[in-house]
Write a protein that holds these residues in place. Structure first.
Motif, PDB file in Angstrom:
ATOM      1  N   ASN A  76       0.805  -1.222   0.000  1.00 48.23           N
ATOM      2  CA  ASN A  76       0.000   0.000   0.000  1.00 48.23           C
ATOM      3  C   ASN A  76       0.839   1.275   0.000  1.00 48.23           C
ATOM      4  N   THR A  77       2.131   1.138  -0.236  1.00 44.02           N
ATOM      5  CA  THR A  77       3.018   2.298  -0.220  1.00 44.02           C
ATOM      6  C   THR A  77       3.973   2.240  -1.411  1.00 44.02           C
ATOM      7  N   ARG A  78       4.650   3.365  -1.632  1.00 40.34           N
ATOM      8  CA  ARG A  78       5.752   3.398  -2.588  1.00 40.34           C
ATOM      9  C   ARG A  78       7.024   2.951  -1.875  1.00 40.34           C
ATOM     10  N   HIS A  79       7.819   2.142  -2.549  1.00 46.20           N
ATOM     11  CA  HIS A  79       9.024   1.620  -1.915  1.00 46.20           C
ATOM     12  C   HIS A  79      10.076   1.355  -2.987  1.00 46.20           C
ATOM     13  N   GLN A  80      11.299   1.123  -2.543  1.00 44.43           N
ATOM     14  CA  GLN A  80      12.380   0.826  -3.471  1.00 44.43           C
ATOM     15  C   GLN A  80      12.190  -0.553  -4.086  1.00 44.43           C
ATOM     16  N   LEU A  81      12.602  -0.668  -5.335  1.00 49.51           N
ATOM     17  CA  LEU A  81      12.469  -1.945  -6.029  1.00 49.51           C
ATOM     18  C   LEU A  81      13.276  -3.028  -5.338  1.00 49.51           C
ATOM     19  N   ALA A  82      14.477  -2.706  -4.916  1.00 47.22           N
ATOM     20  CA  ALA A  82      15.331  -3.652  -4.206  1.00 47.22           C
ATOM     21  C   ALA A  82      16.369  -2.857  -3.439  1.00 47.22           C
ATOM     22  N   ALA A  83      17.043  -3.521  -2.521  1.00 52.43           N
ATOM     23  CA  ALA A  83      18.081  -2.856  -1.736  1.00 52.43           C
ATOM     24  C   ALA A  83      19.211  -2.392  -2.649  1.00 52.43           C
ATOM     25  N   GLY A  84      19.569  -1.124  -2.522  1.00 50.11           N
ATOM     26  CA  GLY A  84      20.633  -0.563  -3.332  1.00 50.11           C
ATOM     27  C   GLY A  84      20.208  -0.098  -4.703  1.00 50.11           C
ATOM     28  N   VAL A  85      18.951  -0.288  -5.065  1.00 47.70           N
ATOM     29  CA  VAL A  85      18.443   0.129  -6.372  1.00 47.70           C
ATOM     30  C   VAL A  85      17.668   1.432  -6.186  1.00 47.70           C
ATOM     31  N   ASP A  86      18.127   2.470  -6.873  1.00 48.53           N
ATOM     32  CA  ASP A  86      17.505   3.786  -6.726  1.00 48.53           C
ATOM     33  C   ASP A  86      16.300   3.890  -7.665  1.00 48.53           C
ATOM     34  N   ARG A  87      15.275   3.146  -7.340  1.00 44.92           N
ATOM     35  CA  ARG A  87      14.054   3.182  -8.146  1.00 44.92           C
ATOM     36  C   ARG A  87      12.880   2.794  -7.254  1.00 44.92           C
ATOM     37  N   THR A  88      11.863   3.614  -7.252  1.00 40.74           N
ATOM     38  CA  THR A  88      10.687   3.343  -6.428  1.00 40.74           C
ATOM     39  C   THR A  88       9.575   2.758  -7.287  1.00 40.74           C
ATOM     40  N   VAL A  89       8.798   1.894  -6.675  1.00 40.66           N
ATOM     41  CA  VAL A  89       7.661   1.279  -7.366  1.00 40.66           C
ATOM     42  C   VAL A  89       6.410   1.505  -6.524  1.00 40.66           C
ATOM     43  N   ILE A  90       5.276   1.320  -7.163  1.00 35.38           N
ATOM     44  CA  ILE A  90       3.987   1.532  -6.501  1.00 35.38           C
ATOM     45  C   ILE A  90       3.449   0.185  -6.043  1.00 35.38           C
ATOM     46  N   GLY A  91       3.266   0.037  -4.757  1.00 31.57           N
ATOM     47  CA  GLY A  91       2.612  -1.147  -4.216  1.00 31.57           C
ATOM     48  C   GLY A  91       3.160  -2.440  -4.762  1.00 31.57           C
ATOM     49  N   GLU A  92       2.262  -3.269  -5.294  1.00 34.27           N
ATOM     50  CA  GLU A  92       2.617  -4.537  -5.916  1.00 34.27           C
ATOM     51  C   GLU A  92       2.047  -4.588  -7.319  1.00 34.27           C
ATOM     52  N   GLN A  93       2.875  -4.996  -8.263  1.00 36.49           N
ATOM     53  CA  GLN A  93       2.463  -5.071  -9.669  1.00 36.49           C
ATOM     54  C   GLN A  93       1.987  -3.706 -10.186  1.00 36.49           C
ATOM     55  N   ASN A  94       2.644  -2.644  -9.684  1.00 39.81           N
ATOM     56  CA  ASN A  94       2.361  -1.268 -10.101  1.00 39.81           C
ATOM     57  C   ASN A  94       0.967  -0.776  -9.704  1.00 39.81           C
ATOM     58  N   TYR A  95       0.380  -1.407  -8.730  1.00 40.64           N
ATOM     59  CA  TYR A  95      -0.908  -0.957  -8.180  1.00 40.64           C
ATOM     60  C   TYR A  95      -0.849  -1.087  -6.658  1.00 40.64           C
ATOM     61  N   PHE A  96      -1.521  -0.164  -5.975  1.00 38.06           N
ATOM     62  CA  PHE A  96      -1.678  -0.326  -4.540  1.00 38.06           C
ATOM     63  C   PHE A  96      -2.663  -1.468  -4.261  1.00 38.06           C
ATOM     64  N   LEU A  97      -2.583  -1.993  -3.056  1.00 37.63           N
ATOM     65  CA  LEU A  97      -3.449  -3.126  -2.715  1.00 37.63           C
ATOM     66  C   LEU A  97      -4.918  -2.732  -2.792  1.00 37.63           C
ATOM     67  N   TRP A  98      -5.231  -1.508  -2.365  1.00 37.89           N
ATOM     68  CA  TRP A  98      -6.628  -1.093  -2.415  1.00 37.89           C
ATOM     69  C   TRP A  98      -7.119  -0.973  -3.860  1.00 37.89           C
ATOM     70  N   GLU A  99      -6.218  -0.676  -4.786  1.00 43.61           N
ATOM     71  CA  GLU A  99      -6.612  -0.629  -6.195  1.00 43.61           C
ATOM     72  C   GLU A  99      -6.905  -2.030  -6.721  1.00 43.61           C
ATOM     73  N   HIS A 100      -6.126  -3.013  -6.279  1.00 40.01           N
ATOM     74  CA  HIS A 100      -6.431  -4.405  -6.634  1.00 40.01           C
ATOM     75  C   HIS A 100      -7.806  -4.798  -6.100  1.00 40.01           C
ATOM     76  N   LEU A 101      -8.082  -4.401  -4.867  1.00 41.50           N
ATOM     77  CA  LEU A 101      -9.362  -4.749  -4.258  1.00 41.50           C
ATOM     78  C   LEU A 101     -10.520  -4.084  -4.992  1.00 41.50           C
ATOM     79  N   VAL A 102     -10.366  -2.821  -5.339  1.00 39.83           N
ATOM     80  CA  VAL A 102     -11.429  -2.108  -6.053  1.00 39.83           C
ATOM     81  C   VAL A 102     -11.693  -2.747  -7.413  1.00 39.83           C
TER      82      VAL A 102
END
Length: 295
Positions: free
Chosen positions: A76-102
Motif C-alpha cells: 500500500n506504499t511506494r518503496h524501493q524496487l530492491a536494496a541498493g536500487v535507486d528506483r521506487t515502485v507503486i505497491g505490488e504489480q504497479n498498483y496499490f493493494l486497495w486498487e487491486h481490491l477495487v
C-alpha cells in the motif's frame, strides 16, 4: 417487626427492586459478542505469533504476523524496487493493494449484479409455471454443480482474457444460488395464504404482488448472500489469467513467486471484504423484509 403500608405510601422497611437501566442492558448485548470475537481473534493471533516465534513451522509455509503486516504495508506504499536500487515502485504489480481490491469489487459488482437481476426473474417464472420448471430445473442444477475452474478455459476461448470472461464466470457462479433460492421461495408459499387472498377477492396479479412476492423476498435475499459469498470464493479463479489489477490475481501471482506473506495478506483482505459485504447485505435485507420470522 413487619412493615406497615397504607394507601398512597411506599412500603417501609423493604427495598424496592431497582430495574437495570435499559442503556446498560443494550451495552451488554452489543459489547458481549464484540468482546468475545475480539478475544477469539487475539487468541488466534497470539497462537500464530507463538508458533512462528518458536520456529515450529518454516516461514515459507507460515510467516509471522509481523511479516504479513510488512507485506500489507509494502503493498500500500511506494518503496524501493530492491536494496541498493535507486528506483521506487507503486505497491505490488504497479498498483496499490486497495486498487487491486477495487478492481475485483468492480468485477464482482458487474457479475453478481447481473445475477441479481436475472436470477430472481428466472426463478420466479420457474416457480409460477410448472412446464417451465420441469424443463429448466435440470439445466439449473447442472450449472450449480459445475466448479468454476471447469469452464474458465471455455469462457476465455469465447470472450478472451479480458474482464468480460471474468464477469461471465462470476455471473455463472452467482446466478444458480439466486435462481434456486427464488424458486424455493415461490414454491414454498403456503397454499392457505393463496386461498385466503383469493377468498377476499384478490385477482391473480394481486395474489402475486401482495402474497407471493413478499413471501419470496426473504429467500431471494438469502440467495443473494450465498451468491455473493460464492462469487468471492471464485474471484481467484476468475483472475488467474490477466487478473492484474485484482486482489485474486495478486494472491495467485504472489503464491507462484513464493511470496507467502503477501499471499496471506491478500487472503485476509479478501476475507475481511467478504465479511463487510455480507454484513451490508444482511443489514439491507433486514430493512427490506422486516416481516421475516413474524408470519
Amino acid at each position: 417487626m413487619t412493615a406497615i403500608t397504607t394507601p398512597g405510601t411506599q412500603q417501609v422497611g423493604a427495598e424496592a427492586p431497582v430495574a437495570a437501566p435499559r442503556r446498560t442492558r443494550t451495552y451488554r448485548r452489543v459489547l458481549g459478542p464484540a468482546l468475545t470475537r475480539l478475544a477469539a481473534l487475539a487468541l488466534v493471533l497470539g497462537s500464530w505469533a507463538a508458533i512462528t516465534a518458536a520456529g515450529l513451522v518454516d516461514p515459507l509455509y507460515l510467516p509471522s504476523p509481523h511479516a504479513v503486516w510488512d507485506a500489507f504495508v509494502r503493498a500500500n506504499t511506494r518503496h524501493q524496487l530492491a536494496a541498493g536500487v535507486d528506483r521506487t515502485v507503486i505497491g505490488e504489480q504497479n498498483y496499490f493493494l486497495w486498487e487491486h481490491l477495487v478492481a475485483s469489487l468492480q468485477r464482482i459488482a458487474a457479475g453478481v449484479g447481473a445475477a441479481i437481476v436475472v436470477g430472481p426473474l428466472v426463478g420466479f417464472v420457474m416457480g409460477m409455471l410448472t412446464p417451465v420448471r420441469l424443463i429448466t430445473e435440470p439445466i439449473l442444477n447442472f450449472l450449480r454443480s459445475l466448479p468454476p475452474l471447469g469452464y474458465i478455459g471455455l469462457l476465455i476461448v469465447w470472450f478472451g482474457i479480458g474482464d468480460l470472461s471474468k464477469i461471465w464466470l462470476l455471473f455463472l457462479a452467482a446466478f444458480p444460488p439466486i435462481a434456486v433460492a427464488t424458486l424455493s421461495g415461490v414454491t414454498g408459499v403456503k397454499q392457505d395464504y393463496l386461498n385466503a387472498a383469493r377468498s377476499l377477492g384478490a385477482g391473480r396479479v394481486q395474489v402475486i404482488s401482495r402474497v407471493v412476492l413478499p413471501a419470496t423476498l426473504p429467500e431471494v435475499i438469502g440467495g443473494i448472500r450465498i451468491a455473493t459469498a460464492f462469487a468471492w470464493t471464485t474471484v481467484v479463479a476468475a483472475e488467474l489469467n490477466n487478473g492484474i489489477p485484482g486482489i485474486g490475481g495478486l494472491a495467485y501471482i504472489a503464491g507462484t513467486q513464493l511470496n507467502t506473506p503477501l499471499t496471506i495478506a491478500c487472503i485476509i483482505v479478501i476475507g475481511c471484504a467478504a465479511l463487510v459485504l455480507d454484513s451490508v447485505i444482511k443489514f439491507l435485507g433486514a430493512k427490506a423484509v422486516p416481516w421475516k420470522g413474524k408470519v
